[in-house]
Design a protein around this motif. Sequence first.
Motif, mmCIF file in Angstrom:
data_model
loop_
_atom_site.group_PDB
_atom_site.id
_atom_site.type_symbol
_atom_site.label_atom_id
_atom_site.label_comp_id
_atom_site.label_asym_id
_atom_site.label_seq_id
_atom_site.Cartn_x
_atom_site.Cartn_y
_atom_site.Cartn_z
ATOM 1 N N ASP A 1 0.831 -1.204 0.000
ATOM 2 C CA ASP A 1 0.000 0.000 0.000
ATOM 3 C C ASP A 1 0.868 1.257 0.000
ATOM 4 N N ALA A 2 1.933 1.250 0.792
ATOM 5 C CA ALA A 2 2.829 2.408 0.834
ATOM 6 C C ALA A 2 3.500 2.630 -0.518
ATOM 7 N N LEU A 3 3.843 1.545 -1.185
ATOM 8 C CA LEU A 3 4.487 1.670 -2.491
ATOM 9 C C LEU A 3 3.515 2.209 -3.540
ATOM 10 N N PHE A 4 2.276 1.724 -3.510
ATOM 11 C CA PHE A 4 1.256 2.256 -4.419
ATOM 12 C C PHE A 4 1.026 3.744 -4.138
ATOM 13 N N ALA A 5 0.978 4.130 -2.863
ATOM 14 C CA ALA A 5 0.769 5.533 -2.501
ATOM 15 C C ALA A 5 1.915 6.402 -3.009
ATOM 16 N N ASP A 6 3.149 5.954 -2.832
ATOM 17 C CA ASP A 6 4.310 6.717 -3.312
ATOM 18 C C ASP A 6 4.286 6.844 -4.829
ATOM 19 N N THR A 7 3.856 5.788 -5.498
ATOM 20 C CA THR A 7 3.749 5.834 -6.961
ATOM 21 C C THR A 7 2.717 6.863 -7.384
ATOM 22 N N ALA A 8 1.565 6.887 -6.693
ATOM 23 C CA ALA A 8 0.516 7.841 -7.024
ATOM 24 C C ALA A 8 0.986 9.279 -6.833
ATOM 25 N N LYS A 9 1.697 9.534 -5.738
ATOM 26 C CA LYS A 9 2.231 10.884 -5.517
ATOM 27 C C LYS A 9 3.150 11.301 -6.658
ATOM 28 N N ASP A 10 4.006 10.384 -7.076
ATOM 29 C CA ASP A 10 4.944 10.678 -8.160
ATOM 30 C C ASP A 10 4.193 10.948 -9.458
ATOM 31 N N LEU A 11 3.162 10.167 -9.725
ATOM 32 C CA LEU A 11 2.392 10.346 -10.952
ATOM 33 C C LEU A 11 1.695 11.704 -10.981
ATOM 34 N N ILE A 12 1.079 12.093 -9.865
ATOM 35 C CA ILE A 12 0.403 13.388 -9.809
ATOM 36 C C ILE A 12 1.411 14.521 -10.016
ATOM 37 N N ALA A 13 2.565 14.398 -9.394
ATOM 38 C CA ALA A 13 3.603 15.423 -9.549
ATOM 39 C C ALA A 13 4.067 15.527 -10.999
ATOM 40 N N ARG A 14 3.949 14.446 -11.749
ATOM 41 C CA ARG A 14 4.372 14.429 -13.152
ATOM 42 C C ARG A 14 3.235 14.752 -14.117
ATOM 43 N N GLY A 15 2.076 15.144 -13.581
ATOM 44 C CA GLY A 15 0.980 15.592 -14.436
ATOM 45 C C GLY A 15 -0.007 14.529 -14.854
ATOM 46 N N TYR A 16 -0.007 13.384 -14.207
ATOM 47 C CA TYR A 16 -0.990 12.355 -14.545
ATOM 48 C C TYR A 16 -2.374 12.802 -14.096
ATOM 49 N N ARG A 17 -3.369 12.560 -14.969
ATOM 50 C CA ARG A 17 -4.711 13.074 -14.708
ATOM 51 C C ARG A 17 -5.782 11.994 -14.653
ATOM 52 N N ARG A 18 -5.428 10.762 -15.023
ATOM 53 C CA ARG A 18 -6.406 9.667 -14.984
ATOM 54 C C ARG A 18 -5.753 8.455 -14.312
ATOM 55 N N ILE A 19 -6.289 8.076 -13.148
ATOM 56 C CA ILE A 19 -5.726 6.961 -12.399
ATOM 57 C C ILE A 19 -6.856 6.033 -11.967
ATOM 58 N N VAL A 20 -6.702 4.757 -12.286
ATOM 59 C CA VAL A 20 -7.676 3.734 -11.918
ATOM 60 C C VAL A 20 -7.016 2.811 -10.891
ATOM 61 N N VAL A 21 -7.746 2.528 -9.801
ATOM 62 C CA VAL A 21 -7.193 1.727 -8.709
ATOM 63 C C VAL A 21 -8.153 0.595 -8.374
ATOM 64 N N ALA A 22 -7.604 -0.609 -8.158
ATOM 65 C CA ALA A 22 -8.411 -1.761 -7.770
ATOM 66 C C ALA A 22 -7.960 -2.255 -6.395
ATOM 67 N N GLY A 23 -8.930 -2.496 -5.511
ATOM 68 C CA GLY A 23 -8.627 -3.002 -4.175
ATOM 69 C C GLY A 23 -8.937 -1.978 -3.108
ATOM 70 N N GLY A 24 -9.632 -2.406 -2.062
ATOM 71 C CA GLY A 24 -10.047 -1.468 -1.015
ATOM 72 C C GLY A 24 -8.902 -0.820 -0.278
ATOM 73 N N GLU A 25 -7.970 -1.616 0.240
ATOM 74 C CA GLU A 25 -6.845 -1.066 0.986
ATOM 75 C C GLU A 25 -5.935 -0.251 0.076
ATOM 76 N N THR A 26 -5.702 -0.752 -1.132
ATOM 77 C CA THR A 26 -4.879 -0.025 -2.101
ATOM 78 C C THR A 26 -5.513 1.310 -2.453
ATOM 79 N N SER A 27 -6.824 1.306 -2.675
ATOM 80 C CA SER A 27 -7.526 2.541 -3.020
ATOM 81 C C SER A 27 -7.426 3.568 -1.904
ATOM 82 N N GLY A 28 -7.536 3.100 -0.658
ATOM 83 C CA GLY A 28 -7.421 4.023 0.463
ATOM 84 C C GLY A 28 -6.070 4.693 0.505
ATOM 85 N N ALA A 29 -5.010 3.907 0.318
ATOM 86 C CA ALA A 29 -3.663 4.465 0.345
ATOM 87 C C ALA A 29 -3.451 5.444 -0.803
ATOM 88 N N VAL A 30 -3.923 5.089 -1.986
ATOM 89 C CA VAL A 30 -3.734 5.946 -3.158
ATOM 90 C C VAL A 30 -4.564 7.223 -3.042
#
Length: 424
Positions: A336-365
């Motif tokens: 979950d922490a790794l998915f969250a760090d990835t999401a932060k990096d993606l947003i910082a790089r201008g990503y605008r569409r993110i799809v997430v599967a999984g309850g715990e993963t979704s919460g972290a992201v």
Amino acid sequence: MLIGVIADDFTGGSDIANTLAKGVAPEGGLITAQYAGVPTGKAEAGIEAGVISLKSRSAPVEEAVAQSLAALEWLSEQGCEQIIFKYCSTFDSTDDGNIGPVSEALARALDCRGVVVCPAFPTAGRTVYQGHLFVFDRLLSESGMQNHPLTPMTDSDLRRVLGAQTDENVGHVAHPIVTAGALDVRNALSAMSERFAVVDAISDAALLTISDAVDGAALVTGGSGIALGLPRNFIRSGRAQGGNVQFTPASGPEAILAGSCSGATRGQVDYHAARHPALAIDVPGVMNGTVTAADFTEFLISHQGNAPLIYSSGTPDEVSAVQKTFGREATSAKLDALFADTAKDLIARGYRRIVVAGGETSGAVAQAICETLKVDDMRIGPEIDPGVPILSLNNASVLVALKSGNFGTTDFFEKALRMMETDV
């Protein structure tokens, strides 16, 4: 704010937020916002339904109760007239909780008895009959949920499961009473000495009957289906206007992150991986630190425009083997922490569409994205598949879909990204 929801995970929060925003014809739904945890300030003016999404499903009982009571306090301060405790339509919980302890704490805080317990979501195959929870034609305990890595469900009798988690007696409103109509259900609930009542529901019509019966009730508990008819109670009384969901599409870089091990998600991963770039996560590498969020970001950037997918969805046997080696909680937290760090990096790089599967993963992201964008709320957009809406953040500059493991059609990932670009 009229309706306040306390959801025990993020995908569940999105699910019920979608139900409240959509409502039923002809009235429509409420202006709905989803919050990543308990907000620190007041809700924005005009919000009619607020959904606070917690990560309390698998948290320690004391922590889950404390978080939920804090959410209740904030929602009450916003003027909410009705509180919903939203849990999964498969009643995900351990032998100790957290559905029972949280329900009990909320019911005592609001001084309620005859509180509805109904996780039914017939559109997704979840029904309650004779107090037992079914997934399509299977009892919950035979549906595959008995193999869930965090909250295995081995008993389908909701009265027995809930009764074991609380000090309260649990009553039952059976199917014949529900089919008799809302007045009969209301009378049955009012006559109960028990704190809770499992209510049968095998169809959307039954859920609408229950919604009519609990008009004015301070507390209701259940899956997203329990909210199906609640908006129209407020619309019919003139306290809300009703209408359609507002949505602004967005294009731009895209990514798919899957951390669910459910059968549905594994099928979606297989389908997508056969058509698009996909990276299976090396979990041992994650645990020993040789695989990092930078590796994920590099993969996603190198396949931008082709709907790239990163996933850790394994079979029950594969998941069990990993958990035996590294520990269940440690593995889940690290991923979950790794998915969250990835999401932060993606947003910082201008990503605008993110799809997430999984309850715990979704919460972290979701928490990571909200923190990065410095926003509290996510506005509810159109429904992708039953129970899964598009969420708009930061004035619609970023769109997110948070999918519960068991939800969505086989082509869900493709569909979600396509709908985010379309003015539906």
